[in-house]
Design a protein around this motif. Structure first.
Motif, PDB file in Angstrom:
ATOM      1  N   ASP A 136       6.296  31.945 -48.151  1.00 34.19           N
ATOM      2  CA  ASP A 136       7.073  33.126 -48.543  1.00 34.19           C
ATOM      3  C   ASP A 136       8.205  33.232 -47.527  1.00 34.19           C
ATOM      4  OD1 ASP A 136       7.937  35.549 -49.524  1.00 34.19           O
ATOM      5  OD2 ASP A 136       6.468  36.713 -48.399  1.00 34.19           O
ATOM      6  N   ILE A 137       9.429  32.967 -47.940  1.00 33.53           N
ATOM      7  CA  ILE A 137      10.507  32.909 -46.950  1.00 33.53           C
ATOM      8  C   ILE A 137      11.558  33.988 -47.191  1.00 33.53           C
ATOM      9  CG2 ILE A 137      10.119  30.439 -46.603  1.00 33.53           C
ATOM     10  CD1 ILE A 137      12.708  29.878 -47.978  1.00 33.53           C
ATOM     11  N   THR A 138      12.174  34.436 -46.122  1.00 35.01           N
ATOM     12  CA  THR A 138      13.081  35.591 -46.175  1.00 35.01           C
ATOM     13  C   THR A 138      14.289  35.332 -45.276  1.00 35.01           C
ATOM     14  OG1 THR A 138      11.091  36.939 -46.213  1.00 35.01           O
ATOM     15  CG2 THR A 138      13.146  38.106 -45.849  1.00 35.01           C
ATOM     16  N   THR A 139      15.436  35.834 -45.724  1.00 34.22           N
ATOM     17  CA  THR A 139      16.605  35.889 -44.844  1.00 34.22           C
ATOM     18  C   THR A 139      16.833  37.362 -44.544  1.00 34.22           C
ATOM     19  OG1 THR A 139      17.491  33.923 -45.932  1.00 34.22           O
ATOM     20  CG2 THR A 139      19.021  35.183 -44.565  1.00 34.22           C
ATOM     21  N   ALA A 150       9.467  33.641 -42.063  1.00 36.77           N
ATOM     22  CA  ALA A 150       8.630  33.002 -43.098  1.00 36.77           C
ATOM     23  C   ALA A 150       7.155  33.204 -42.784  1.00 36.77           C
ATOM     24  CB  ALA A 150       8.930  31.494 -43.156  1.00 36.77           C
ATOM     25  N   GLY A 172       9.508  33.512 -37.083  1.00 37.55           N
ATOM     26  CA  GLY A 172      10.628  34.443 -37.205  1.00 37.55           C
ATOM     27  C   GLY A 172      11.521  34.327 -35.998  1.00 37.55           C
ATOM     28  N   SER A 182      16.550  24.487 -43.755  1.00 41.48           N
ATOM     29  CA  SER A 182      15.701  25.527 -43.183  1.00 41.48           C
ATOM     30  C   SER A 182      16.183  25.851 -41.770  1.00 41.48           C
ATOM     31  CB  SER A 182      14.266  24.994 -43.135  1.00 41.48           C
ATOM     32  OG  SER A 182      13.506  25.709 -42.187  1.00 41.48           O
ATOM     33  N   ALA A 187       8.176  28.076 -51.809  1.00 40.81           N
ATOM     34  CA  ALA A 187       8.873  29.370 -51.883  1.00 40.81           C
ATOM     35  C   ALA A 187       9.835  29.382 -53.072  1.00 40.81           C
ATOM     36  CB  ALA A 187       9.616  29.623 -50.571  1.00 40.81           C
ATOM     37  N   GLU A 212      16.435  30.670 -44.067  1.00 43.00           N
ATOM     38  CA  GLU A 212      15.498  31.734 -43.681  1.00 43.00           C
ATOM     39  C   GLU A 212      15.487  31.971 -42.171  1.00 43.00           C
ATOM     40  OE1 GLU A 212      14.621  28.651 -43.976  1.00 43.00           O
ATOM     41  OE2 GLU A 212      13.224  28.319 -42.317  1.00 43.00           O
ATOM     42  N   ASP A 213      15.293  33.249 -41.804  1.00 44.56           N
ATOM     43  CA  ASP A 213      15.065  33.581 -40.393  1.00 44.56           C
ATOM     44  C   ASP A 213      13.664  34.160 -40.207  1.00 44.56           C
ATOM     45  OD1 ASP A 213      15.511  36.086 -41.518  1.00 44.56           O
ATOM     46  OD2 ASP A 213      17.552  36.268 -40.726  1.00 44.56           O
ATOM     47  N   SER A 220       3.139  32.502 -39.218  1.00 39.52           N
ATOM     48  CA  SER A 220       4.449  33.081 -39.505  1.00 39.52           C
ATOM     49  C   SER A 220       5.431  32.582 -38.470  1.00 39.52           C
ATOM     50  CB  SER A 220       4.395  34.606 -39.448  1.00 39.52           C
ATOM     51  OG  SER A 220       3.544  35.089 -40.470  1.00 39.52           O
ATOM     52  N   LEU A 261       9.393  25.021 -48.273  1.00 36.87           N
ATOM     53  CA  LEU A 261      10.610  25.468 -48.967  1.00 36.87           C
ATOM     54  C   LEU A 261      10.445  25.331 -50.477  1.00 36.87           C
ATOM     55  CD1 LEU A 261      13.539  23.961 -46.807  1.00 36.87           C
ATOM     56  CD2 LEU A 261      12.501  26.224 -46.644  1.00 36.87           C
TER      57      LEU A 261
END
Ligand SMILES: NC(=O)c1ccc[n+]([C@@H]2O[C@H](COP(=O)([O-])OP(=O)(O)OC[C@H]3O[C@@H](n4cnc5c(N)ncnc54)[C@H](O)[C@@H]3O)[C@@H](O)[C@H]2O)c1
Length: 387
Positions: A204-207, A242, A259, A176, A376, A239-240, A257, A373
């Motif tokens: 909920d994780i995002t790159t 979440a 970021g 992570s 997600a 992720e950067d 959150s 993680l």
């Protein structure tokens, strides 16, 4: 008072702040710095006025003048350096996250406990006087039983595809990026101030930036790319950004959150805790103010002022009202709690002063990040934190 010898492994961005903080205590000698090679360690030692330098951490651990080892290396070196320091019987102050995985963190906790050394993790936001004030107010029942904890921890230093750090490489930073690096701070702070434990998470994780330009040369932590810097294109797997829903052990709900791609947010950690009698909000970027929300009277802003905060937490404030205290002051408060504990000859099983987070707290943070993680990966489903 007997003097205590300190040595530090890794003196990049945060290492020098460890050194500054312990120097302020007055009874700690900064004995040596270990770096990745002789030349870089010697240069750092010269620049920081530290008498000894070592080209590798093993030599520092063998120095009998050092009783406490600080670990401020990139995450992948936390386990080997901490484990080796424990084996030598040194007290250990590790930077966060304690380890790359919860399993490694648990091993460190077990090894430290078996050896009987004092162990600490730098969840440094605990050291802020108004954080301690909020914690004290909640413990006294000022907002009633907390039912909602909400906040975020946002930064913008990775918003460009030319921004790069070892934190983005799983073999150096872990599985992570944002959650391990800054989410771990938010989770520790939420639990510390509220006195609650996180039991379940839904992540909920995002790159946001899946391809980055990695500099082929070296670059200081958090520094922007130079105009003519050479780079290579790399895929980013961590992720950067979440968002996480959270449940606590008293039935409270919450969300946060994290970021590293949020423009204008430099080190913006916000935590609000709501109960039936009031709400309390602390914001790192305005850390000398505590917001108190009320239903039946006007909201208040309590300023950091030793004369206005509770006597029990006054020791964390060192300047009169209006004289702003900040990140480095809170860091020094953390070190004061840890080193006073060592100086008093306390055992790790004795009660700890509040700003002093242990390997157990570090282990818990690793467990929470892993559960997020995992959640997600399974399609954002509720997941129990497996401590
Ligand atoms: N508590 C906080 O608020 C906070 C803030 C920043 C960083 N950190 C943590 O501190 C750690 C270091 O972060 P940073 O931003 O200072 O990173 P950094 O890259 O600026 O510094 C790391 C240092 O470790 C050195 N190093 C690398 N390999 C080494 C080895 N084998 N032996 C000795 N030294 C070695 C590097 O040369 C560098 O000087 C990370 O785990 C990070 O999560 C915590």
């Amino acid at each position: 008072m007997k003097r205590i010898g300190m040595g530090i492994v890794g003196a990049g961005f945060v290492g020098p702040h460890h050194i500054d903080a312990v120097r302020r205590l007055g009874f700690v000698d900064v004995v040596g710095i270990a770096g990745s090679n002789d030349a870089s360690a010697a240069a750092k030692a010269r620049a920081l006025g530290v008498p000894k330098s070592y080209g590798g951490y093993e030599a520092l651990l063998d120095d009998p003048d050092i009783q406490v080892v600080h670990n401020a290396t990139p995450n992948y070196l936390h386990y080997p350096v901490n484990a080796a320091a424990i084996a030598k019987g040194k007290h250990v102050v590790s930077d966060k996250p304690l380890a790359m995985t919860a399993a490694e963190a648990k091993k460190l906790l077990d090894q430290a406990t078996a050896k009987g050394i004092v162990h600490a993790v730098t969840f440094n936001y605990r050291g802020n006087p108004l954080v301690q004030q909020a914690r004290h107010a909640i413990a006294k029942g000022e907002i009633g039983k907390p039912h909602f904890l909400v906040g975020y921890y946002l930064q913008d230093w990775l918003i460009k595809d030319t921004d790069y750090s070892w934190r983005l490489e799983p073999d150096k930073g872990g599985a992570s990026s944002a959650l391990g690096d800054i989410g771990s701070h938010w989770c520790d702070l939420a639990q510390h101030i509220s006195g609650l434990r996180i039991t379940d998470v839904l992540g909920d994780i995002t790159t946001v930036i899946p391809k980055r330009k990695r500099p082929t040369g070296s670059r200081e932590a958090f520094a922007a790319a130079g105009a003519n810097e050479a780079y290579e294109s790399v895929d980013v797997k961590v992720e950067d950004l979440a968002s996480v829903l959270v449940r606590f052990d008293n039935g409270a709900k919450g969300s946060f959150s994290v970021g590293q791609v949020c423009a204008g947010h430099k080190n913006d950690l916000v935590l609000e805790i709501c109960g039936p009698l009031g709400s309390i909000r602390w914001r790192q970027e305005h850390q000398n103010e505590l917001w108190l929300g009320r239903r039946d009277k006007a909201n208040e802003i309590l300023q950091k002022d030793p004369g206005l905060i509770d006597e029990a937490v006054r020791g964390y404030a060192h300047l009169p009202g209006g004289h702003q205290e900040a990140w480095a002051d809170a860091f020094a408060n953390l070190m004061r709690d840890i080193y006073q504990f060592i100086a008093d000859g306390k055992k790790p099983s004795d009660a700890h002063p509040p700003a002093f987070a242990t390997f157990e707290d570090g282990y818990r943070a690793n467990c929470i990040v892993e559960a997020i993680l995992d959640s997600a990966k399974k399609g954002s489903v509720w997941t129990r934190v497996n401590y």
